[in-house]
Design an enzyme around this catalytic site. Structure first.
Site, PDB file in Angstrom:
ATOM      1  N   ASP A 134      36.382  44.387  24.524  1.00 18.79           N
ATOM      2  CA  ASP A 134      36.618  42.935  24.508  1.00 18.79           C
ATOM      3  C   ASP A 134      37.509  42.630  23.319  1.00 18.79           C
ATOM      4  N   SER A 183      38.745  37.143  22.468  1.00 21.09           N
ATOM      5  CA  SER A 183      39.597  35.951  22.577  1.00 21.09           C
ATOM      6  C   SER A 183      38.792  34.734  23.019  1.00 21.09           C
ATOM      7  N   LEU A 216      43.119  44.399  26.567  1.00 23.36           N
ATOM      8  CA  LEU A 216      43.296  45.297  27.715  1.00 23.36           C
ATOM      9  C   LEU A 216      44.687  45.215  28.335  1.00 23.36           C
ATOM     10  N   PHE A 246      35.292  42.180  33.840  1.00 21.48           N
ATOM     11  CA  PHE A 246      35.093  40.743  33.639  1.00 21.48           C
ATOM     12  C   PHE A 246      36.261  40.121  32.874  1.00 21.48           C
ATOM     13  N   LYS A 270      39.702  31.981  31.928  1.00 21.75           N
ATOM     14  CA  LYS A 270      39.052  31.313  33.059  1.00 21.75           C
ATOM     15  C   LYS A 270      39.116  29.788  33.045  1.00 21.75           C
ATOM     16  N   SER A 318      35.987  34.882  42.431  1.00 24.36           N
ATOM     17  CA  SER A 318      35.457  33.510  42.338  1.00 24.36           C
ATOM     18  C   SER A 318      35.483  32.833  43.702  1.00 24.36           C
ATOM     19  N   TYR A 348      44.927  29.801  37.600  1.00 22.66           N
ATOM     20  CA  TYR A 348      43.730  30.644  37.408  1.00 22.66           C
ATOM     21  C   TYR A 348      43.232  31.158  38.756  1.00 22.66           C
ATOM     22  N   LYS A 408      42.960  35.183  40.713  1.00 21.70           N
ATOM     23  CA  LYS A 408      41.846  35.864  41.404  1.00 21.70           C
ATOM     24  C   LYS A 408      42.289  36.348  42.786  1.00 21.70           C
ATOM     25  N   ASN A 463      28.944  28.947  40.893  1.00 20.10           N
ATOM     26  CA  ASN A 463      28.969  28.370  39.532  1.00 20.10           C
ATOM     27  C   ASN A 463      27.864  28.964  38.665  1.00 20.10           C
ATOM     28  N   LEU A 483      30.460  21.888  33.518  1.00 16.71           N
ATOM     29  CA  LEU A 483      29.430  20.848  33.514  1.00 16.71           C
ATOM     30  C   LEU A 483      28.250  21.160  32.583  1.00 16.71           C
ATOM     31  N   ARG A 520      28.136  21.633  44.210  1.00 15.07           N
ATOM     32  CA  ARG A 520      28.443  23.041  43.917  1.00 15.07           C
ATOM     33  C   ARG A 520      27.177  23.866  44.115  1.00 15.07           C
TER      34      ARG A 520
HETATM   35  P1  NAD Z   1      34.101  34.631  29.221  1.00 12.68           P
HETATM   36  O1  NAD Z   1      35.351  34.010  28.721  1.00 12.68           O
HETATM   37  O2  NAD Z   1      32.819  34.236  28.570  1.00 12.68           O
HETATM   38  O3  NAD Z   1      34.209  36.219  29.207  1.00 12.68           O
HETATM   39  C1  NAD Z   1      35.431  36.894  29.360  1.00 12.68           C
HETATM   40  C2  NAD Z   1      35.568  37.877  28.197  1.00 12.68           C
HETATM   41  O4  NAD Z   1      36.768  38.630  28.362  1.00 12.68           O
HETATM   42  C3  NAD Z   1      35.644  37.179  26.843  1.00 12.68           C
HETATM   43  O5  NAD Z   1      34.693  37.755  25.979  1.00 12.68           O
HETATM   44  C4  NAD Z   1      37.076  37.438  26.362  1.00 12.68           C
HETATM   45  O6  NAD Z   1      37.148  37.567  24.957  1.00 12.68           O
HETATM   46  C5  NAD Z   1      37.412  38.733  27.085  1.00 12.68           C
HETATM   47  N1  NAD Z   1      38.840  38.931  27.381  1.00 12.68           N
HETATM   48  C6  NAD Z   1      39.700  38.082  27.997  1.00 12.68           C
HETATM   49  N2  NAD Z   1      40.911  38.646  28.096  1.00 12.68           N
HETATM   50  C7  NAD Z   1      40.833  39.882  27.531  1.00 12.68           C
HETATM   51  C8  NAD Z   1      41.757  40.950  27.357  1.00 12.68           C
HETATM   52  N3  NAD Z   1      43.023  40.863  27.745  1.00 12.68           N
HETATM   53  N4  NAD Z   1      41.322  42.083  26.734  1.00 12.68           N
HETATM   54  C9  NAD Z   1      40.043  42.193  26.327  1.00 12.68           C
HETATM   55  N5  NAD Z   1      39.125  41.221  26.477  1.00 12.68           N
HETATM   56  C10 NAD Z   1      39.514  40.072  27.079  1.00 12.68           C
HETATM   57  O7  NAD Z   1      34.038  34.320  30.802  1.00 12.68           O
HETATM   58  P2  NAD Z   1      32.847  34.546  31.836  1.00 12.68           P
HETATM   59  O8  NAD Z   1      32.350  33.207  32.269  1.00 12.68           O
HETATM   60  O9  NAD Z   1      31.887  35.548  31.330  1.00 12.68           O
HETATM   61  O10 NAD Z   1      33.682  35.126  33.065  1.00 12.68           O
HETATM   62  C11 NAD Z   1      33.787  36.518  33.304  1.00 12.68           C
HETATM   63  C12 NAD Z   1      34.626  36.741  34.543  1.00 12.68           C
HETATM   64  O11 NAD Z   1      34.054  36.040  35.649  1.00 12.68           O
HETATM   65  C13 NAD Z   1      36.068  36.239  34.424  1.00 12.68           C
HETATM   66  O12 NAD Z   1      36.900  37.146  35.098  1.00 12.68           O
HETATM   67  C14 NAD Z   1      36.040  34.915  35.172  1.00 12.68           C
HETATM   68  O13 NAD Z   1      37.283  34.568  35.682  1.00 12.68           O
HETATM   69  C15 NAD Z   1      35.044  35.227  36.269  1.00 12.68           C
HETATM   70  N6  NAD Z   1      34.401  34.026  36.813  1.00 12.68           N
HETATM   71  C16 NAD Z   1      33.733  33.185  35.971  1.00 12.68           C
HETATM   72  C17 NAD Z   1      33.138  32.029  36.481  1.00 12.68           C
HETATM   73  C18 NAD Z   1      32.439  31.050  35.570  1.00 12.68           C
HETATM   74  O14 NAD Z   1      32.271  29.891  35.971  1.00 12.68           O
HETATM   75  N7  NAD Z   1      32.003  31.446  34.386  1.00 12.68           N
HETATM   76  C19 NAD Z   1      33.211  31.749  37.861  1.00 12.68           C
HETATM   77  C20 NAD Z   1      33.889  32.654  38.690  1.00 12.68           C
HETATM   78  C21 NAD Z   1      34.481  33.800  38.160  1.00 12.68           C
HETATM   79  C1  UD1 Z   2      35.775  25.759  38.256  1.00 10.09           C
HETATM   80  C2  UD1 Z   2      36.550  26.581  39.255  1.00 10.09           C
HETATM   81  C3  UD1 Z   2      35.981  27.973  39.372  1.00 10.09           C
HETATM   82  C4  UD1 Z   2      35.977  28.607  38.016  1.00 10.09           C
HETATM   83  C5  UD1 Z   2      35.100  27.778  37.104  1.00 10.09           C
HETATM   84  C6  UD1 Z   2      35.095  28.425  35.725  1.00 10.09           C
HETATM   85  C7  UD1 Z   2      37.596  25.367  41.047  1.00 10.09           C
HETATM   86  C8  UD1 Z   2      37.417  24.756  42.393  1.00 10.09           C
HETATM   87  N1  UD1 Z   2      36.513  25.945  40.552  1.00 10.09           N
HETATM   88  O1  UD1 Z   2      34.546  25.450  38.839  1.00 10.09           O
HETATM   89  O2  UD1 Z   2      36.767  28.769  40.202  1.00 10.09           O
HETATM   90  O3  UD1 Z   2      35.516  29.918  38.119  1.00 10.09           O
HETATM   91  O4  UD1 Z   2      35.632  26.437  37.041  1.00 10.09           O
HETATM   92  O5  UD1 Z   2      35.511  27.631  34.717  1.00 10.09           O
HETATM   93  O6  UD1 Z   2      38.644  25.321  40.451  1.00 10.09           O
HETATM   94  N2  UD1 Z   2      31.814  17.940  36.163  1.00 10.09           N
HETATM   95  C9  UD1 Z   2      31.525  16.663  35.688  1.00 10.09           C
HETATM   96  N3  UD1 Z   2      31.667  16.438  34.349  1.00 10.09           N
HETATM   97  C10 UD1 Z   2      32.063  17.416  33.464  1.00 10.09           C
HETATM   98  C11 UD1 Z   2      32.343  18.698  33.964  1.00 10.09           C
HETATM   99  C12 UD1 Z   2      32.222  18.930  35.316  1.00 10.09           C
HETATM  100  O7  UD1 Z   2      31.162  15.760  36.447  1.00 10.09           O
HETATM  101  O8  UD1 Z   2      32.191  17.116  32.266  1.00 10.09           O
HETATM  102  C13 UD1 Z   2      31.636  18.233  37.599  1.00 10.09           C
HETATM  103  C14 UD1 Z   2      32.901  18.711  38.291  1.00 10.09           C
HETATM  104  O9  UD1 Z   2      33.628  17.627  38.803  1.00 10.09           O
HETATM  105  C15 UD1 Z   2      32.305  19.604  39.381  1.00 10.09           C
HETATM  106  C16 UD1 Z   2      31.011  20.150  38.778  1.00 10.09           C
HETATM  107  O10 UD1 Z   2      30.705  19.269  37.690  1.00 10.09           O
HETATM  108  O11 UD1 Z   2      31.960  18.826  40.500  1.00 10.09           O
HETATM  109  C17 UD1 Z   2      31.161  21.558  38.237  1.00 10.09           C
HETATM  110  O12 UD1 Z   2      32.319  21.606  37.409  1.00 10.09           O
HETATM  111  P1  UD1 Z   2      32.687  22.895  36.525  1.00 10.09           P
HETATM  112  O13 UD1 Z   2      31.492  23.355  35.794  1.00 10.09           O
HETATM  113  O14 UD1 Z   2      33.903  22.549  35.748  1.00 10.09           O
HETATM  114  O15 UD1 Z   2      33.021  24.018  37.588  1.00 10.09           O
HETATM  115  P2  UD1 Z   2      33.994  23.986  38.865  1.00 10.09           P
HETATM  116  O16 UD1 Z   2      35.062  22.997  38.689  1.00 10.09           O
HETATM  117  O17 UD1 Z   2      33.142  23.884  40.082  1.00 10.09           O
END
Ligand code: NAD
Ligand code: UD1
Length: 343
Positions: free
Chosen positions: A33, A36, A61, A83, A87, A127, A154, A158, A184, A205, A236
């Site tokens: 990691d 960042s 990476l 991962f 994001k 995602s 973003y 994916k 989510n 959220l 969601r």
């Molecule tokens: P996060 O940001 O907490 O974790 C990602 C980690 O990757 C971080 O620790 C960051 O420092 C590291 N990183 C980023 N770019 C890097 C690089 N080039 N080299 C080395 N390290 C790097 O995010 P998360 O919520 O744990 O998400 C993990 C994965 O799941 C991501 O690919 C994200 O797109 C995917 N995902 C997340 C959600 C969500 O809502 N959290 C939803 C769908 C998919």
């Molecule tokens: C989004 C992305 C998802 C991504 C994720 C990670 C889309 C469709 N989805 O999810 O792919 O992996 O972010 O960051 O792009 N909300 C509020 N108030 C707030 C924040 C959010 O009302 O302050 C609502 C949003 O309108 C939504 C729900 O809460 O309806 C969830 O929002 P959020 O947590 O941002 O996730 P997504 O937008 O669903």
């Protein structure tokens, strides 16, 4: 001998919870990691929970030389969970190249090294964003629902990443991948030692909600109450991060033990339930006894109205099912927020 799993982005939110589950399941975990979007304290947290300190390498990476050097010195990697990615959906609209570079270059670099160093098993973080806003006939959304044009750079990373993997597997028959399409993810480890720690103002959220209740923010904005949903707020599928983490362990076992049916498989990871933003607020208040200060504001640009998962394929094929209720997840998110803020 324990099998070694490389967890990229393992200091992050989902990666740290998954590392805990992997260690508890008897694997050796090595994390790369660049911190960042995370804090090295998460690595200590993993150790506190499991009693085992994962090996940790801090580098980017996208760095071809450092990544190659890592693989040449770690020839016993059995599988990789990738991962590491950026994001933040909104930021990706303003800084698309930052997202295309990081999310795509890191994946290409990882896969190239998998081929060169004969690592065969990959679990990729995808995602539900790949489905966009599914037509009503596709709700709840199954893996067969059409992939829609991405709503953000973003989201596009994916989709492109899944395509890169699919294309690469055709000529590299030993490579096996499971893409997990998360809905989510929310909540924290029950110990409150690790959890979601967004840097700066949260976009998502749940961290915004818990920070509001903790007094860091004045009020939570509910983005829209004029959607075509029962209470007008957007819907969601909120999946507990610990349940999500368990699915990764199952995916790893499936690949390592050759139980996969195709070399590229993909699964929806959600609960199968849709909850509105107002449902989340009400459930949080009931679970924690805390009042959420919120106001209704206009819809957020780019948001979709409703999406939730049909999880039957993951349930039957992986033998995995989300167990944690929304209230339990929200309580764990609150306990984590309290711990972080010293409340
Ligand atoms: P996060 O940001 O907490 O974790 C990602 C980690 O990757 C971080 O620790 C960051 O420092 C590291 N990183 C980023 N770019 C890097 C690089 N080039 N080299 C080395 N390290 C790097 O995010 P998360 O919520 O744990 O998400 C993990 C994965 O799941 C991501 O690919 C994200 O797109 C995917 N995902 C997340 C959600 C969500 O809502 N959290 C939803 C769908 C998919
Ligand atoms: C989004 C992305 C998802 C991504 C994720 C990670 C889309 C469709 N989805 O999810 O792919 O992996 O972010 O960051 O792009 N909300 C509020 N108030 C707030 C924040 C959010 O009302 O302050 C609502 C949003 O309108 C939504 C729900 O809460 O309806 C969830 O929002 P959020 O947590 O941002 O996730 P997504 O937008 O669903």
């Amino acid at each position: 001998m324990k099998q070694k799993i490389l967890v990229t982005g393992g200091a992050g939110y989902i990666g740290s919870h998954t590392s805990v589950k992997l260690i508890e399941a008897g694997y050796d975990v090595v994390i790369i990691d660049n911190l960042s979007n995370s804090d090295v304290k998460m690595i200590d947290g993993i150790e506190k929970i499991t009693g085992v300190k994962p090996e940790f390498y801090e580098f980017d990476l996208c760095d071809i030389h450092k990544t190659k050097d890592f693989f040449s010195k770690n020839t016993d990697i059995k599988a990789i969970i990738h991962f590491a990615a950026y994001k933040a959906v909104g930021e990706s609209v303003n800084l698309p190249l930052k997202y295309y570079h990081n999310n795509i270059a890191s994946l290409v670099n990882i896969i190239q090294n998998m081929i060169n160093f004969k690592v065969e098993n990959l679990v990729f973080s995808s995602s539900c964003t790949v489905y966009g806003q599914p037509e009503p006939k596709y709700l709840p959304v199954t893996e067969d629902a059409p992939v829609q044009p991405a709503g953000s750079p973003y989201g596009n990373t994916k989709q492109i990443s899944e395509e890169i993997i699919r294309d690469t597997i055709i000529s590299n028959k030993n490579l096996k991948t499971i893409a997990l399409r998360y809905f989510n993810p929310i909540g924290a480890h029950k110990s409150a030692i690790i959890g979601e720690l967004p840097i700066g103002t949260p976009n998502n959220l749940i961290p915004f909600l818990t920070q509001t209740v903790a007094g860091l923010r004045d009020e939570l904005s509910v983005f829209g109450n004029d959607y075509n949903t029962p209470d007008g707020s957007a819907i969601r599928d909120y999946i507990d991060v610990n349940d999500l983490a368990e699915a990764h362990v199952i995916a790893i076992e499936r690949l390592i033990n050759d139980k996969n049916k195709k070399n590229f498989e993909y699964f929806n990871l959600g609960t199968g339930n849709g909850n509105s933003v107002l449902d989340v607020i009400n459930t949080f208040e009931k679970a924690t006894g805390k009042k959420v200060n919120y106001k209704i504001v206009p819809r957020r640009e780019g948001d979709i109205e409703q999406v939730w998962a049909d999880t039957s394929f993951a349930n039957t094929e992986l033998g995995w099912k989300a167990k944690t209720s929304l209230g339990e997840s929200l309580l764990s998110a609150w306990n984590w927020e309290k711990k972080v803020r010293g409340l």
